[in-house]
Motif scaffolding. Structure first.
Motif, PDB file in Angstrom:
ATOM      1  N   VAL A 125      -1.301 -21.257 -49.201  1.00  9.90           N
ATOM      2  CA  VAL A 125      -1.017 -22.257 -50.258  1.00  9.90           C
ATOM      3  C   VAL A 125       0.105 -21.764 -51.171  1.00  9.90           C
ATOM      4  CG1 VAL A 125      -1.961 -23.348 -52.340  1.00  9.90           C
ATOM      5  CG2 VAL A 125      -3.290 -23.354 -50.215  1.00  9.90           C
ATOM      6  N   GLU A 126       0.035 -20.505 -51.588  1.00 11.58           N
ATOM      7  CA  GLU A 126       1.057 -19.964 -52.499  1.00 11.58           C
ATOM      8  C   GLU A 126       2.438 -19.888 -51.854  1.00 11.58           C
ATOM      9  OE1 GLU A 126      -1.719 -17.304 -55.539  1.00 11.58           O
ATOM     10  OE2 GLU A 126      -0.291 -16.277 -54.238  1.00 11.58           O
ATOM     11  N   LEU A 127       2.478 -19.873 -50.514  1.00 14.77           N
ATOM     12  CA  LEU A 127       3.768 -19.851 -49.806  1.00 14.77           C
ATOM     13  C   LEU A 127       4.239 -21.267 -49.452  1.00 14.77           C
ATOM     14  CD1 LEU A 127       3.040 -16.798 -47.447  1.00 14.77           C
ATOM     15  CD2 LEU A 127       4.633 -16.820 -49.381  1.00 14.77           C
ATOM     16  N   GLY A 128       3.501 -22.252 -49.904  1.00 18.65           N
ATOM     17  CA  GLY A 128       3.917 -23.639 -49.674  1.00 18.65           C
ATOM     18  C   GLY A 128       3.496 -24.186 -48.321  1.00 18.65           C
ATOM     19  N   GLY A 129       2.645 -23.479 -47.612  1.00 18.38           N
ATOM     20  CA  GLY A 129       2.161 -23.941 -46.314  1.00 18.38           C
ATOM     21  C   GLY A 129       0.827 -24.651 -46.436  1.00 18.38           C
ATOM     22  N   HIS A 130       0.280 -25.006 -45.272  1.00 18.83           N
ATOM     23  CA  HIS A 130      -0.980 -25.748 -45.264  1.00 18.83           C
ATOM     24  C   HIS A 130      -2.021 -25.000 -44.428  1.00 18.83           C
ATOM     25  CE1 HIS A 130      -3.270 -29.518 -45.786  1.00 18.83           C
ATOM     26  NE2 HIS A 130      -3.853 -29.104 -44.675  1.00 18.83           N
ATOM     27  N   PRO A 131      -3.058 -24.445 -45.062  1.00 19.99           N
ATOM     28  CA  PRO A 131      -4.103 -23.742 -44.314  1.00 19.99           C
ATOM     29  C   PRO A 131      -5.168 -24.702 -43.797  1.00 19.99           C
ATOM     30  CG  PRO A 131      -4.498 -23.515 -46.664  1.00 19.99           C
ATOM     31  CD  PRO A 131      -3.293 -24.412 -46.525  1.00 19.99           C
ATOM     32  N   ILE A 132      -5.682 -24.427 -42.611  1.00 17.76           N
ATOM     33  CA  ILE A 132      -6.774 -25.225 -42.047  1.00 17.76           C
ATOM     34  C   ILE A 132      -7.889 -24.258 -41.642  1.00 17.76           C
ATOM     35  CG2 ILE A 132      -7.467 -26.828 -40.221  1.00 17.76           C
ATOM     36  CD1 ILE A 132      -4.365 -27.463 -39.987  1.00 17.76           C
ATOM     37  N   VAL A 133      -8.973 -24.274 -42.413  1.00 14.47           N
ATOM     38  CA  VAL A 133     -10.062 -23.335 -42.154  1.00 14.47           C
ATOM     39  C   VAL A 133     -11.023 -23.935 -41.131  1.00 14.47           C
ATOM     40  CG1 VAL A 133     -11.970 -22.036 -43.159  1.00 14.47           C
ATOM     41  CG2 VAL A 133      -9.854 -22.338 -44.460  1.00 14.47           C
ATOM     42  N   LEU A 134     -11.327 -23.151 -40.106  1.00 15.34           N
ATOM     43  CA  LEU A 134     -12.172 -23.603 -39.003  1.00 15.34           C
ATOM     44  C   LEU A 134     -13.312 -22.620 -38.779  1.00 15.34           C
ATOM     45  CD1 LEU A 134      -9.198 -24.242 -36.577  1.00 15.34           C
ATOM     46  CD2 LEU A 134     -10.568 -26.046 -37.649  1.00 15.34           C
ATOM     47  N   SER A 135     -14.450 -23.165 -38.350  1.00 18.39           N
ATOM     48  CA  SER A 135     -15.573 -22.323 -37.971  1.00 18.39           C
ATOM     49  C   SER A 135     -15.768 -22.440 -36.463  1.00 18.39           C
ATOM     50  CB  SER A 135     -16.823 -22.777 -38.723  1.00 18.39           C
ATOM     51  OG  SER A 135     -17.968 -22.402 -38.007  1.00 18.39           O
ATOM     52  N   GLY A 136     -15.848 -21.312 -35.788  1.00 20.19           N
ATOM     53  CA  GLY A 136     -16.008 -21.308 -34.332  1.00 20.19           C
ATOM     54  C   GLY A 136     -17.196 -22.148 -33.882  1.00 20.19           C
ATOM     55  N   ALA A 137     -18.278 -22.084 -34.675  1.00 19.33           N
ATOM     56  CA  ALA A 137     -19.506 -22.799 -34.309  1.00 19.33           C
ATOM     57  C   ALA A 137     -19.303 -24.315 -34.296  1.00 19.33           C
ATOM     58  CB  ALA A 137     -20.622 -22.439 -35.290  1.00 19.33           C
ATOM     59  N   ASP A 138     -18.337 -24.798 -35.082  1.00 17.83           N
ATOM     60  CA  ASP A 138     -18.079 -26.240 -35.150  1.00 17.83           C
ATOM     61  C   ASP A 138     -17.044 -26.703 -34.131  1.00 17.83           C
ATOM     62  OD1 ASP A 138     -19.784 -26.319 -37.294  1.00 17.83           O
ATOM     63  OD2 ASP A 138     -18.181 -26.190 -38.792  1.00 17.83           O
ATOM     64  N   MET A 139     -16.454 -25.762 -33.415  1.00 10.40           N
ATOM     65  CA  MET A 139     -15.409 -26.134 -32.459  1.00 10.40           C
ATOM     66  C   MET A 139     -15.992 -26.180 -31.048  1.00 10.40           C
ATOM     67  SD  MET A 139     -12.236 -23.930 -33.951  1.00 10.40           S
ATOM     68  CE  MET A 139     -11.061 -24.526 -32.731  1.00 10.40           C
ATOM     69  N   GLN A 140     -15.216 -26.690 -30.110  1.00 10.98           N
ATOM     70  CA  GLN A 140     -15.691 -26.779 -28.727  1.00 10.98           C
ATOM     71  C   GLN A 140     -15.810 -25.397 -28.073  1.00 10.98           C
ATOM     72  OE1 GLN A 140     -17.046 -29.354 -27.760  1.00 10.98           O
ATOM     73  NE2 GLN A 140     -15.989 -31.210 -28.424  1.00 10.98           N
ATOM     74  N   ILE A 141     -15.107 -24.376 -28.617  1.00 11.67           N
ATOM     75  CA  ILE A 141     -15.321 -23.024 -28.063  1.00 11.67           C
ATOM     76  C   ILE A 141     -16.781 -22.617 -28.213  1.00 11.67           C
ATOM     77  CG2 ILE A 141     -13.071 -21.835 -27.998  1.00 11.67           C
ATOM     78  CD1 ILE A 141     -13.588 -20.895 -30.875  1.00 11.67           C
ATOM     79  N   GLY A 142     -17.428 -23.115 -29.274  1.00 11.08           N
ATOM     80  CA  GLY A 142     -18.854 -22.849 -29.476  1.00 11.08           C
ATOM     81  C   GLY A 142     -19.714 -23.472 -28.387  1.00 11.08           C
TER      82      GLY A 142
END
Ligand code: CP
Ligand code: NVA
Length: 308
Positions: A66-83
Motif C-alpha cells: 500500500v505504501e508503495l502505491g500498489g494493490h495487495p491481495i491477501v489470500l488464504s490457502g484453505a479458501d483457494m482451490q489448492i486446498g
C-alpha cells in the motif's frame, strides 16, 4: 546475479554480497524518505498467500505494498482451490495472468520451488519449513543500523536448527559475519544448508559454526538470537521439545557471556519462560520491536527491486 536480474526471493542465495548490500541501502533510504517511493509499485497487484498463521509478515507486506502505491491481495490457502487439490503448477500459471508477484507462506520448501518453476511472476518466500529470508533481511538491517557494519560481527543463535537458523546462516555468510548456531545435537541445522553457507562464508571472510554449548556459543557475541522451540506445524511436539531444549534458554547468564554492547533479537512470536526469559526479551539489550519494524522497510526494498 545483480539486483536487476533478481527474479525470485526464496532462500536469499539469489543475492550476491554486493546485491544484498544494495538492497539494505535501498531499505534504509525507503525508511528515511518513504514518500519518494509512494508510487514505485503503481498499478502493481501483489498476492499474499498464507497457509500458516502470521502477524508481522501479513501486515508488513500488506502495508508495504500500500505504501508503495500498489494493490495487495491477501489470500488464504484453505479458501483457494489448492486446498481442494488443484495442482500448484496450474494455480501459479493462472495467478501469473492476474497479479504481478506472489508472496507465499507455506510448509515444504519444494512448494516455492514449484511455483517459481511454473509461474512467470516473482515468488517471494514469506516462510517455509526450511527458510525465512524476509525476516533475515530485517535482521541484517537492524544489525547494520546498530553497529554501522555487518562484516566481522558475531551472531549467536541458540535454539532449534530451524528455518530461522538456516536463513541466519545464509544472510550472515553473505554479510561476512561469524554465525554460531547452537542447538542440541538432535536439532542441529540441515547439514546441506550449513555447507552451502560455509561455501558463501569462504568468499566473504565470514564463518559458520555449529555448536552445542550455549555459554561457549554466546561468548563474545555481538548479537544473541533465538526462536521458538516448536515451529508452526510442530505443535504436537511442543512438550517433548521443551524437554529436549532444556539448557538452551537465552537468559541473563547467556547475555553475560556476550559483549557488553550486544543486542538481543527474536523474530517473534516469542514464548517468555521457554526459549527466552522475560528479563532478557523485555530488557535493555532487546531491540525486538525495531527489528520487527524493519520487516516493513526491508520488504519494501525487496518489492521495489523485484517490481519497481
Ligand atoms: N516473524 C514473523 O515472521 O512473524 P509472523 O509469523 O507474525 O509473520
Ligand atoms: N520458526 C518459526 C518462525 C516464525 C516466524 C516458525 O516456523 O514457526
Amino acid at each position: 546475479k545483480t539486483m536487476q536480474q533478481l527474479k525470485h526471493f526464496l532462500t536469499m542465495t539469489e543475492l550476491t554480497p554486493e546485491a544484498l548490500t544494495e538492497l539494505l541501502a535501498l531499505a534504509k533510504d525507503i525508511k528515511h524518505q518513504p514518500s519518494v517511493y509512494q508510487n514505485a509499485l503503481s498499478h502493481k497487484k501483489v498476492a499474499l498467500l498464507f497457509e500458516k498463521a502470521s502477524t508481522r509478515t501479513r501486515l508488513s507486506f500488506e502495508v508495504g505494498v500500500v505504501e508503495l502505491g500498489g494493490h495487495p491481495i491477501v489470500l488464504s490457502g484453505a479458501d483457494m482451490q489448492i486446498g481442494r487439490g488443484e495442482p500448484l503448477s496450474d494455480t501459479i500459471q493462472v495467478m501469473s495472468r492476474y497479479v504481478d508477484a506472489l508472496m507465499i507462506r507455506t510448509f515444504g520448501h519444494e512448494i516455492v520451488d514449484t511455483l517459481a518453476a511454473h509461474g512467470t511472476i516473482p515468488i517471494i518466500n514469506g516462510l517455509t519449513d526450511l527458510h525465512h529470508p524476509c525476516q533475515v533481511l530485517a535482521d541484517l538491517l537492524i544489525i547494520e543500523e546498530t553497529f554501522g557494519t555487518r562484516s566481522g560481527k558475531i551472531l549467536t543463535y541458540i535454539g532449534d536448527g530451524n528455518n530461522m537458523a538456516h536463513s541466519l546462516m545464509i544472510g550472515g555468510a553473505l554479510s561476512g559475519m561469524e554465525v554460531r548456531i547452537c542447538a542440541p545435537e538432535a536439532y542441529a541445522p540441515d547439514p546441506q544448508i550449513v555447507h552451502e553457507a560455509q561455501v558463501i562464508a569462504k568468499e566473504t571472510g565470514g564463518n559458520i559454526i555449529v555448536m552445542t554449548d550455549p555459554e561457549e556459543a554466546a561468548s563474545g557475541a555481538d548479537v544473541v538470537y533465538t526462536d521458538v522451540f516448536a515451529s508452526m506445524g510442530q505443535e504436537e511436539e511442543a512438550t517433548m521439545r521443551l524437554q529436549a531444549f532444556e539448557g538452551y534458554q537465552v537468559n541473563a547468564n547467556i547475555m553475560n557471556q556476550a559483549n557488553d554492547k550486544a543486542i538481543f533479537l527474536h523474530c517473534l512470536p516469542a514464548h517468555r519462560g521457554e526459549e527466552v526469559t522475560a528479563d532478557v526479551i523485555d530488557g535493555k539489550q532487546s531491540v525486538i520491536f525495531d527489528q520487527a519494524e524493519n520487516r516493513l522497510h526491508a520488504q519494501k526494498a525487496l518489492l521495489v527491486t523485484l517490481l519497481g
